[in-house]
Write a protein that holds these residues in place. Structure first.
Motif, PDB file in Angstrom:
ATOM      1  N   VAL A   1      63.364 -24.344  64.652  1.00 37.05           N
ATOM      2  CA  VAL A   1      64.110 -23.149  65.045  1.00 37.05           C
ATOM      3  C   VAL A   1      64.783 -22.633  63.776  1.00 37.05           C
ATOM      4  O   VAL A   1      65.628 -23.314  63.195  1.00 37.05           O
ATOM      5  CB  VAL A   1      65.142 -23.460  66.134  1.00 37.05           C
TER       6      VAL A   1
ATOM      7  N   GLY B   1      66.816 -20.067  61.168  1.00 41.62           N
ATOM      8  CA  GLY B   1      67.894 -19.090  61.049  1.00 41.62           C
ATOM      9  C   GLY B   1      68.190 -18.785  59.594  1.00 41.62           C
ATOM     10  O   GLY B   1      67.766 -19.517  58.689  1.00 41.62           O
TER      11      GLY B   1
ATOM     12  N   LYS C   1      72.297 -22.442  58.643  1.00 35.67           N
ATOM     13  CA  LYS C   1      72.203 -23.582  59.556  1.00 35.67           C
ATOM     14  C   LYS C   1      72.908 -23.271  60.861  1.00 35.67           C
ATOM     15  O   LYS C   1      72.412 -23.590  61.948  1.00 35.67           O
ATOM     16  CB  LYS C   1      72.832 -24.809  58.891  1.00 35.67           C
TER      17      LYS C   1
ATOM     18  N   ALA D   1      70.827 -20.984  63.051  1.00 36.21           N
ATOM     19  CA  ALA D   1      69.703 -21.715  63.635  1.00 36.21           C
ATOM     20  C   ALA D   1      70.169 -22.596  64.791  1.00 36.21           C
ATOM     21  O   ALA D   1      69.492 -22.683  65.832  1.00 36.21           O
ATOM     22  CB  ALA D   1      69.021 -22.565  62.565  1.00 36.21           C
ATOM     23  N   GLU D   2      71.315 -23.239  64.649  1.00 34.66           N
ATOM     24  CA  GLU D   2      71.833 -24.092  65.718  1.00 34.66           C
ATOM     25  C   GLU D   2      72.220 -23.269  66.940  1.00 34.66           C
ATOM     26  O   GLU D   2      72.043 -23.705  68.083  1.00 34.66           O
ATOM     27  CB  GLU D   2      73.019 -24.905  65.200  1.00 34.66           C
TER      28      GLU D   2
ATOM     29  N   LYS E   1      70.724 -20.488  67.795  1.00 35.75           N
ATOM     30  CA  LYS E   1      69.431 -20.138  68.393  1.00 35.75           C
ATOM     31  C   LYS E   1      68.893 -21.298  69.222  1.00 35.75           C
ATOM     32  O   LYS E   1      68.378 -21.096  70.330  1.00 35.75           O
ATOM     33  CB  LYS E   1      68.418 -19.770  67.303  1.00 35.75           C
ATOM     34  N   LEU E   2      69.005 -22.514  68.686  1.00 36.02           N
ATOM     35  CA  LEU E   2      68.505 -23.683  69.404  1.00 36.02           C
ATOM     36  C   LEU E   2      69.282 -23.892  70.697  1.00 36.02           C
ATOM     37  O   LEU E   2      68.690 -24.187  71.749  1.00 36.02           O
ATOM     38  CB  LEU E   2      68.594 -24.919  68.527  1.00 36.02           C
TER      39      LEU E   2
ATOM     40  N   SER F   1      65.784 -31.116  74.961  1.00 36.05           N
ATOM     41  CA  SER F   1      66.039 -30.434  73.691  1.00 36.05           C
ATOM     42  C   SER F   1      65.130 -31.027  72.634  1.00 36.05           C
ATOM     43  O   SER F   1      65.267 -32.202  72.288  1.00 36.05           O
ATOM     44  CB  SER F   1      67.507 -30.592  73.282  1.00 36.05           C
TER      45      SER F   1
ATOM     46  N   GLY G   1      64.060 -29.230  69.579  1.00 39.13           N
ATOM     47  CA  GLY G   1      63.959 -28.478  68.337  1.00 39.13           C
ATOM     48  C   GLY G   1      64.709 -29.089  67.175  1.00 39.13           C
ATOM     49  O   GLY G   1      65.601 -29.924  67.342  1.00 39.13           O
TER      50      GLY G   1
ATOM     51  N   ALA H   1      66.814 -27.476  63.921  1.00 36.29           N
ATOM     52  CA  ALA H   1      67.374 -26.193  63.510  1.00 36.29           C
ATOM     53  C   ALA H   1      67.662 -26.196  62.017  1.00 36.29           C
ATOM     54  O   ALA H   1      68.127 -27.202  61.465  1.00 36.29           O
ATOM     55  CB  ALA H   1      68.645 -25.906  64.296  1.00 36.29           C
TER      56      ALA H   1
END
Length: 449
Positions: free
Chosen positions: A280, A282, A285, A288-289, A291-292, A364, A366, A368
């Motif tokens: 995932v 971004g 960081k 991205a987290e 988004k996850l 979960s 992914g 990130a």
């Protein structure tokens, strides 16, 4: 010097047509309405080819998951049939390999040998077969059985199934077809071979009515991480789709499977191990987290709990959410995916998680990070011999694939870890795998009976 020569192998995985998560179809950027639209798949595979992916892998199942009300109500249960899809995609691509899941439990070897041989010819040698034994009673009930075959018997059947299909692919020697119009000789009948197989599961006369595939055999993929699965991989597989796990777990599995190959007269260079990873991406960081977290929250709570119940084989809704489960999954007697159950059990033993925490962690999948951070993680596993490459899953399609191709692939190429052009014409050539010799030609040359 050896490390400089190694290049990552990348497979673009489609588990659900809208993305890796069971609820990927809900993502704002997912194109869920295209799940039976050819242009949707065409765009995805052409993007993967633009990113120099070695393989497009299409996962398949032979049932609708309807154990729970939530499974039909919330989960994506629609997927096209793989041979039809990959045949069409072979026409609109030139380099990328095309692989799919095909069950050895609910098919016959002659059918599958013929279909895969045809697809390998039509694609110019770009076919791969993910060998599975299937895992649910629902599938059994679609094929005239009440219960799924027991785990050990499924793998025994799979091993014989592979042997029969390989024998059928060897029916014709590579130069058997003459097409000599003047003499009228279509083929050299001395170079056609009859399998005459009789075993516990199958009786197959042969020969196949398709010439030997361009690759000899399509590339053989295996995904089981149970003991039976690892033995099957060591004996027959050329690619293994492995669970992600920790770096240490990945290194151990890598050595474990490759260390078994010598018993079957095989070099460990003839097997490529690709852990599954869902990145995932971004700009930071933190982005991205976020988004996850948003992706994980797409799964309705009841669906997530029912999905875990499905894997464990028991309705977990009767247990308190904020307490640990009062039992551990029974790996030995399980007749489903033992590798998934083992991952659940390890988490329960290691961290004593509550049912709520277990459910969230199970659903979960992914990792990130920024493009550079994702590349760091892939590089670490690749350099430390926990992977020969990766089976990349995407949280939603087609947008997450676009991000990986545009942002992560250039970073891997900049580091010299991934190719900038395809090196061969066939999938085998691109993966660095040998073309198998025809068993009948080998027997003839060696003078063996």
């Amino acid at each position: 010097m050896e490390q400089e020569k190694r290049k990552m192998i990348l497979s673009a995985m489609m588990f659900f047509p809208a993305g890796e998560q069971i609820s990927s179809w809900r993502h704002p950027k997912a194109e869920a309405e295209g799940l039976l639209n050819f242009d949707y798949y065409k765009r995805i595979v052409q993007t993967a080819e633009r990113g120099k992916f070695d393989l497009f892998f299409y996962a398949d199942e032979l049932y609708v998951w309807d154990d729970f009300e939530s499974s039909v109500k919330y989960a994506n249960s629609i997927r096209p049939e793989p041979f039809t899809l990959l045949s069409a995609l072979s026409v609109v691509t030139n380099h990328i390999g095309l692989g799919a899941t095909i069950s050895t439990t609910y098919n016959e070897p002659y059918h599958i040998a013929r279909k895969l041989a045809t697809l390998d010819h039509l694609s110019g040698g770009r076919t791969a077969w993910n060998i599975v034994t299937s895992r649910t009673d629902e599938e059994a009930q679609n094929f005239g059985k009440e219960k799924h075959l027991l785990h050990e018997r499924r793998y025994e059947r799979a091993k014989e199934f592979i042997d029969v299909t390989e024998g059928l692919w060897d029916s014709w020697e590579d130069d058997a077809l003459l097409f000599d119009k003047e003499s009228g000789h279509f083929a050299n009948n001395n170079k056609l071979h009859y399998l005459q197989h009789k075993g516990p599961e199958f009786s197959v006369r042969g020969p196949l009515n398709v010439a030997r595939p361009p690759q000899g055999y399509p590339v053989l993929i295996q995904a089981g991480a149970s003991e039976a699965g690892k033995e099957l991989a060591a004996a027959t597989a050329e690619v293994v789709f492995a669970p992600k796990g920790t770096l240490e777990e990945g290194m151990h599995l890598y050595q474990d499977i490759k260390g078994r190959m010598a018993r079957y007269g095989r070099s460990d260079q003839h097997l490529k191990i690709l852990p599954g990873i869902m990145p995932v991406i971004g700009r930071t960081k933190e982005e991205a987290e976020e988004k996850l977290a948003a992706i994980d929250n797409l799964i309705p709570w009841q669906l997530g709990l029912d999905l875990l119940s499905h894997e464990i084989g028991e309705d977990l809704s009767v247990y308190p959410l904020d307490e640990p489960l009062p039992f551990l999954p029974d790996i030995e007697s399980a007749n489903k995916s033992k590798s998934k159950l083992l991952a659940v059990r390890k988490l329960m033993e290691k961290e004593n998680v509550t049912l709520r925490q277990l459910c969230k962690r199970f659903n979960s999948r992914g990792i990130a990070g920024t493009p550079e951070q994702i590349a760091d993680q892939l590089e670490e596993r690749f350099v430390n011999k926990a992977a020969d490459g990766f089976n990349i899953a995407f949280p939603y399609l087609p947008g997450a694939l676009d991000d990986f191709v545009d942002l992560v692939v250039p970073e891997l190429q900049r580091r010299g870890l991934f190719k900038t052009e395809y090196s061969g014409k066939t999938l085998r050539e691109n993966l660095g795998l040998e073309r198998p010799r025809n068993r009948f030609t080998t027997t003839h040359v060696n003078g063996e009976k």
